[in-house]
Design a protein around this motif. Structure first.
Motif, mmCIF file in Angstrom:
data_model
loop_
_atom_site.group_PDB
_atom_site.id
_atom_site.type_symbol
_atom_site.label_atom_id
_atom_site.label_comp_id
_atom_site.label_asym_id
_atom_site.label_seq_id
_atom_site.Cartn_x
_atom_site.Cartn_y
_atom_site.Cartn_z
ATOM 1 N N SER A 234 0.840 -1.193 0.000
ATOM 2 C CA SER A 234 0.000 0.000 0.000
ATOM 3 C C SER A 234 0.880 1.249 0.000
ATOM 4 N N SER A 235 0.292 2.381 -0.361
ATOM 5 C CA SER A 235 1.084 3.609 -0.475
ATOM 6 C C SER A 235 1.667 4.052 0.863
ATOM 7 N N GLU A 236 1.031 3.708 1.969
ATOM 8 C CA GLU A 236 1.540 4.087 3.284
ATOM 9 C C GLU A 236 2.603 3.104 3.787
ATOM 10 N N GLY A 237 2.742 1.964 3.097
ATOM 11 C CA GLY A 237 3.740 0.974 3.481
ATOM 12 C C GLY A 237 3.341 0.111 4.662
ATOM 13 N N ASN A 238 2.090 0.187 5.099
ATOM 14 C CA ASN A 238 1.691 -0.596 6.258
ATOM 15 C C ASN A 238 0.823 -1.799 5.913
ATOM 16 N N LEU A 239 0.773 -2.167 4.636
ATOM 17 C CA LEU A 239 0.067 -3.366 4.202
ATOM 18 C C LEU A 239 0.776 -3.936 2.989
ATOM 19 N N VAL A 240 1.223 -5.179 3.099
ATOM 20 C CA VAL A 240 1.875 -5.879 1.997
ATOM 21 C C VAL A 240 1.078 -7.147 1.736
ATOM 22 N N VAL A 241 0.764 -7.433 0.472
ATOM 23 C CA VAL A 241 0.061 -8.660 0.118
ATOM 24 C C VAL A 241 0.977 -9.548 -0.699
ATOM 25 N N GLY A 242 0.682 -10.835 -0.711
ATOM 26 C CA GLY A 242 1.486 -11.786 -1.467
ATOM 27 C C GLY A 242 0.925 -13.190 -1.329
ATOM 28 N N ARG A 243 1.832 -14.171 -1.378
ATOM 29 C CA ARG A 243 1.402 -15.559 -1.231
ATOM 30 C C ARG A 243 2.434 -16.316 -0.417
ATOM 31 N N ALA A 244 1.992 -17.369 0.226
ATOM 32 C CA ALA A 244 2.880 -18.222 1.008
ATOM 33 C C ALA A 244 2.738 -19.645 0.494
ATOM 34 N N SER A 245 3.852 -20.317 0.347
ATOM 35 C CA SER A 245 3.811 -21.703 -0.125
ATOM 36 C C SER A 245 4.760 -22.598 0.670
ATOM 37 N N ASN A 246 5.237 -22.107 1.810
ATOM 38 C CA ASN A 246 6.118 -22.888 2.669
ATOM 39 C C ASN A 246 5.295 -23.883 3.462
ATOM 40 N N SER B 35 -11.587 -20.199 -1.574
ATOM 41 C CA SER B 35 -10.296 -19.899 -0.946
ATOM 42 C C SER B 35 -9.473 -18.998 -1.858
ATOM 43 N N LEU B 36 -8.594 -18.226 -1.240
ATOM 44 C CA LEU B 36 -7.743 -17.300 -1.969
ATOM 45 C C LEU B 36 -6.329 -17.867 -1.992
ATOM 46 N N SER B 37 -5.739 -18.006 -3.187
ATOM 47 C CA SER B 37 -4.417 -18.625 -3.284
ATOM 48 C C SER B 37 -3.291 -17.619 -3.499
ATOM 49 N N THR B 38 -3.567 -16.486 -4.142
ATOM 50 C CA THR B 38 -2.537 -15.456 -4.322
ATOM 51 C C THR B 38 -3.161 -14.079 -4.139
ATOM 52 N N ALA B 39 -2.356 -13.153 -3.673
ATOM 53 C CA ALA B 39 -2.740 -11.742 -3.597
ATOM 54 C C ALA B 39 -1.657 -10.989 -4.348
ATOM 55 N N SER B 40 -2.006 -10.414 -5.487
ATOM 56 C CA SER B 40 -0.984 -9.817 -6.346
ATOM 57 C C SER B 40 -0.962 -8.299 -6.331
ATOM 58 N N ALA B 41 -2.036 -7.657 -5.854
ATOM 59 C CA ALA B 41 -2.056 -6.193 -5.843
ATOM 60 C C ALA B 41 -2.943 -5.693 -4.709
ATOM 61 N N VAL B 42 -2.629 -4.489 -4.237
ATOM 62 C CA VAL B 42 -3.418 -3.834 -3.200
ATOM 63 C C VAL B 42 -3.598 -2.379 -3.611
ATOM 64 N N SER B 43 -4.787 -1.818 -3.352
ATOM 65 C CA SER B 43 -5.021 -0.414 -3.699
ATOM 66 C C SER B 43 -4.130 0.478 -2.833
ATOM 67 N N PRO B 44 -3.842 1.712 -3.290
ATOM 68 C CA PRO B 44 -2.949 2.596 -2.532
ATOM 69 C C PRO B 44 -3.386 2.802 -1.079
ATOM 70 N N ASP B 45 -4.719 2.816 -0.832
ATOM 71 C CA ASP B 45 -5.195 3.019 0.538
ATOM 72 C C ASP B 45 -5.341 1.711 1.316
ATOM 73 N N GLY B 46 -5.058 0.571 0.682
ATOM 74 C CA GLY B 46 -5.096 -0.719 1.362
ATOM 75 C C GLY B 46 -6.463 -1.355 1.459
ATOM 76 N N ARG B 47 -7.495 -0.730 0.932
ATOM 77 C CA ARG B 47 -8.850 -1.257 1.082
ATOM 78 C C ARG B 47 -9.136 -2.447 0.169
ATOM 79 N N TYR B 48 -8.641 -2.412 -1.070
ATOM 80 C CA TYR B 48 -8.953 -3.457 -2.044
ATOM 81 C C TYR B 48 -7.726 -4.331 -2.300
ATOM 82 N N ILE B 49 -7.951 -5.647 -2.350
ATOM 83 C CA ILE B 49 -6.891 -6.605 -2.646
ATOM 84 C C ILE B 49 -7.324 -7.417 -3.863
#
Length: 192
Positions: free
Chosen positions: A8-20, A56-70
């Motif tokens: 996110s633009s504020e840097g307090n939300l990062v999205v991605g995926r985990a496969s470990n 179920s959600l398997s990947t998160a590839s983008a987040v809106s600048p304000d962090g509301r939408y993934i």
């Protein structure tokens, strides 16, 4: 293994995926998010109340600048296919928000319930939190939590009993979560 997708633009939300396989069980790929006050969370757990049963959600590839939408990909149980999704979390992380969310009820399951219900909620800042069950006449029937809590995810289990330890009758009840002047209310049903 954690793979970040967007921030996110504020840097307090990062999205991605985990496969470990050490992070998730059973082993498979899941969408995750990271916040400084909670660490890594699985989107399927954090936003379970927004997902249709079996989805179920398997990947998160983008987040809106304000962090509301993934945005990402996942399995849609209604169609039986893997599809793109847009998840509206209802929460913006932008600094210009008038009042930051102090507490958020993340999930409530099972609902309806017979023996016990689990309430999972997130506290953003340290402070006093109150979780109370009311009947439909507005009477407090059970105080589940009242006191200070540290930031992070918390879970409380309710056995369907009153403060006096009496099993409450089947019916609809209100669950009220309060913190820092903010309130969230959900309905919860006991079946016998």
């Amino acid at each position: 293994m954690y793979e970040p997708g967007d921030i996110s633009s504020e840097g307090n939300l990062v999205v991605g995926r985990a496969s470990n396989n050490d992070f998730i069980y059973p082993p498979h790929q899941v969408a995750v998010l990271w916040r400084p006050w909670t660490g890594i969370e699985k989107l399927n757990d954090t936003y379970a109340d927004l997902l249709q049963d079996g989805s179920s959600l398997s990947t998160a590839s983008a987040v809106s600048p304000d962090g509301r939408y993934i945005v990402g990909q996942g399995y849609n149980a209604a169609t039986g296919r893997n599809e793109a999704y847009l998840l509206d979390t209802g929460i913006s992380t932008a600094v210009e928000e008038a009042a930051p969310v102090a507490v958020r009820l993340v999930s409530l399951w099972p609902n309806p319930f017979r023996e016990a219900a689990h309430m999972r909620f997130q506290v953003a800042v340290p402070g006093r939190v109150r979780l109370v069950v009311y009947d439909l006449l507005g009477r407090s029937v059970r105080t589940l939590l009242e006191g200070p809590l540290a930031p992070g995810m918390h879970e409380v289990v309710w056995d369907g009993r009153s403060d006096a330890g009496v099993r409450l009758p089947a019916g609809l009840y209100l669950l009220r979560l309060e913190a820092d002047g903010q309130t969230q209310t959900r309905t919860i049903t006991i079946v016998r």
